[in-house]
Scaffold this motif. Sequence first.
Motif, PDB file in Angstrom:
ATOM      1  N   ASN A  57      24.562 -60.449-100.243  1.00 35.12           N
ATOM      2  CA  ASN A  57      24.524 -60.212 -98.797  1.00 35.12           C
ATOM      3  C   ASN A  57      25.919 -60.419 -98.215  1.00 35.12           C
ATOM      4  OD1 ASN A  57      23.388 -59.638 -96.307  1.00 35.12           O
ATOM      5  ND2 ASN A  57      22.440 -61.638 -96.043  1.00 35.12           N
TER       6      ASN A  57
ATOM      7  N   ASN B  10      19.533 -61.040 -92.902  1.00 31.84           N
ATOM      8  CA  ASN B  10      19.502 -59.664 -93.393  1.00 31.84           C
ATOM      9  C   ASN B  10      18.659 -58.833 -92.448  1.00 31.84           C
ATOM     10  OD1 ASN B  10      19.589 -57.291 -94.829  1.00 31.84           O
ATOM     11  ND2 ASN B  10      18.096 -57.946 -96.369  1.00 31.84           N
TER      12      ASN B  10
ATOM     13  N   GLY C 294      23.992 -58.348 -91.555  1.00 32.13           N
ATOM     14  CA  GLY C 294      23.589 -58.464 -92.946  1.00 32.13           C
ATOM     15  C   GLY C 294      23.404 -57.138 -93.654  1.00 32.13           C
ATOM     16  N   ALA C 295      22.871 -57.213 -94.866  1.00 28.84           N
ATOM     17  CA  ALA C 295      22.868 -56.095 -95.806  1.00 28.84           C
ATOM     18  C   ALA C 295      22.172 -54.839 -95.285  1.00 28.84           C
ATOM     19  CB  ALA C 295      22.220 -56.543 -97.119  1.00 28.84           C
TER      20      ALA C 295
ATOM     21  N   ARG D 291      18.764 -56.775-102.319  1.00 28.62           N
ATOM     22  CA  ARG D 291      18.583 -57.855-101.352  1.00 28.62           C
ATOM     23  C   ARG D 291      17.376 -57.583-100.457  1.00 28.62           C
ATOM     24  NH1 ARG D 291      20.530 -62.836 -98.934  1.00 28.62           N
ATOM     25  NH2 ARG D 291      18.925 -63.058 -97.322  1.00 28.62           N
ATOM     26  N   CYS D 292      17.239 -56.341 -99.990  1.00 31.64           N
ATOM     27  CA  CYS D 292      16.115 -56.001 -99.112  1.00 31.64           C
ATOM     28  C   CYS D 292      14.778 -56.153 -99.838  1.00 31.64           C
ATOM     29  CB  CYS D 292      16.275 -54.570 -98.592  1.00 31.64           C
ATOM     30  SG  CYS D 292      17.605 -54.372 -97.392  1.00 31.64           S
TER      31      CYS D 292
ATOM     32  N   ASP E  87      13.899 -59.788-100.118  1.00 35.59           N
ATOM     33  CA  ASP E  87      13.435 -60.339 -98.842  1.00 35.59           C
ATOM     34  C   ASP E  87      12.017 -59.887 -98.521  1.00 35.59           C
ATOM     35  OD1 ASP E  87      15.725 -61.766 -98.394  1.00 35.59           O
ATOM     36  OD2 ASP E  87      16.638 -60.314 -97.055  1.00 35.59           O
TER      37      ASP E  87
END
Length: 649
Positions: A256, A288, A293-294, A323-324, A327
């Motif tokens: 991130n 995020n 964020g990403a 990353r998504c 999450d």
Amino acid sequence: MSLFQPLQIEKINTQLQRLNAGLLSAAIKDDTGLYWPSPYYEGAGQYSFKTTMDIFNGSSGIALYFMALFEYSGRQEDLKIAEDMVNRTLKSAEVLEARSFGFYTGITGVIYACVRLYELSRKKKYLEAAASLAKTNQENMINRTVKADFLSGYSGSLFVITLLYHHVQSETILAMIQQMVDRLTREARISESGLKWDYDRSKSSYDSLAGFSHGASGIAYAMMQVGNYFKHEGLIYLAEQALQYEMQYFNQESENWLDLRLGSYRLGLPDAYKWDLNLFLPEMKDVNSWAHGAAGIGLARLYAWQITGNQTYLEQCKTVLNRCIADLKKMDRTDFSLCSGYSGMLPFLLKFHQLSSEDLSPELYNLMEQANYQYEQKGSYNTYISANSFDYGLLSGKAGIGYMLLQLLNPDMNSVVYPVLPSNKAKLNVNIGLSKRAIQHGIFFQHYPGTIQLLNTPAPGFIEALPAENLPEFEEALDQKINDLSALEGWKIKEVFNFEREITRCWKAHKGYLCYAKKNEFLNTQNQHLPLIPDEELMCFELKLSDHVTFYPISSTWRPIMELKATDQAALFILEETGLNVIYIGQLPAIIISQMGKTDIDGNKLIDLILNKFLEKAPSDPDYELFKQRVTLQIRSLIRNGIISINYN
């Protein structure tokens, strides 16, 4: 081809219809049409309601939701609601006497809503209204908007004004574009890597922000869109430099980019003045969302990959995806809003799904299922905000959830949170700013004027032939060029180059207004009792050169080159709120500072060293005490001016 199975589409439609019914039931109707008051906070836990014009949580944003609903449903009543809302907004005092001018937060958003309404209705009055608003507010949009960012600054306005220009082809509108491009070029500042914007007092942040709404990605995205539209390499170059800057704040461990915002809590930490990133890091890597964020940063990199073909951007997008997905599997937050919550991941996931072979439909469907489940349980899409149940805004509330549901049902919809300029089919050949090479040369000359001027004598026009795409490459090529000269030709140029390179190194390290405002605040607080401390006690403390100051000794050969006075013995490069200040100092302060590095030195030891080594005074010398007082007085002056710092521990 649809992303979802028929039963899933039916469930998304059911969710959309329920949300839409709730929106309509909460509307207030008067003689001017429908409107939704927006909650705003007056204090901790206290909020009231007002009607605003903006996209973020005001009328323009809700109107865009109904436009998207019309695009999907084809129902004229949805378009009629959007028209009524825009008509009402255009008559409001907030528009007629605008005080906010950004894309998502001000008058630029109203212009965007008018252009979109024209594109859907083909009613020229909306295009004329957009052009009129742009011309009326051009001074504020171009020069008086403090920030450069995409959400509330002039880069977002640049995007929207270019969209307007696509439809109106006005010379006045084109001139606005040129002025905004010129400002972006002018305000670019070097960093350790790449270029950055918004380093002034407008942002409370560790450095210029990363991110799509307020940071480097959003600014880069606007420049890439406009640069690609006009086929202007200079803007695309600046955009890629912004993305390069942003990579400094990529955190490999969290996959991130850091949220560099600094609120009162972080700024209140005891060692905040040291400006050590590790001190602020624990919370910076968690956010995020679309705004920070990403998820938002991935949008800029997807577009960069599309227009440049650079595979590095694709690899960065894959990191964003990881990353998504992580999450969404965890989903431990209760915020599904478009700006700061999980729904803000949808634009990236949808676009990545379209551009790659990755099937993300399960994640997309589950996200909206979870949003619906939370709303059924809590009556809110964002439980962190007490007024969210009454928020119908696009980026902050219920209209945004509906907007994302429509995006799932109609993935080709032109989304306001990932807006795309139309194709420039006319291939308009207009000049909107300096060429790529001119921009590069402007940056090079800004930081190495003396070196370039001197080198032009033995090598006229040398800068044109140097193969440098950025400042580090230019510095390397410059160094090599000087080294290739004879000693007779090159020594003077080398002296100037070393001086300018050290100043440039300091500029690269500059972390923006807030960093030095905080350091100065600490030093002023620390030194307020300085006059009350006796010399004997003061010299018992350990001293060091302040970390925002660089000492540069001046040789006898260097002084005439720079046309300095004989008394100028050294230069100090001082990082300040507004930039870098170069001051020249005499013999005594130069002797004192030359004995100090970044490590502490005992004050008494420092004085003894100076008196014995440089002034050649022994304690038995009759003038010893007099010279000691002079040195002590000079040290006090350097402390008072923040050049030297005291370690009181």
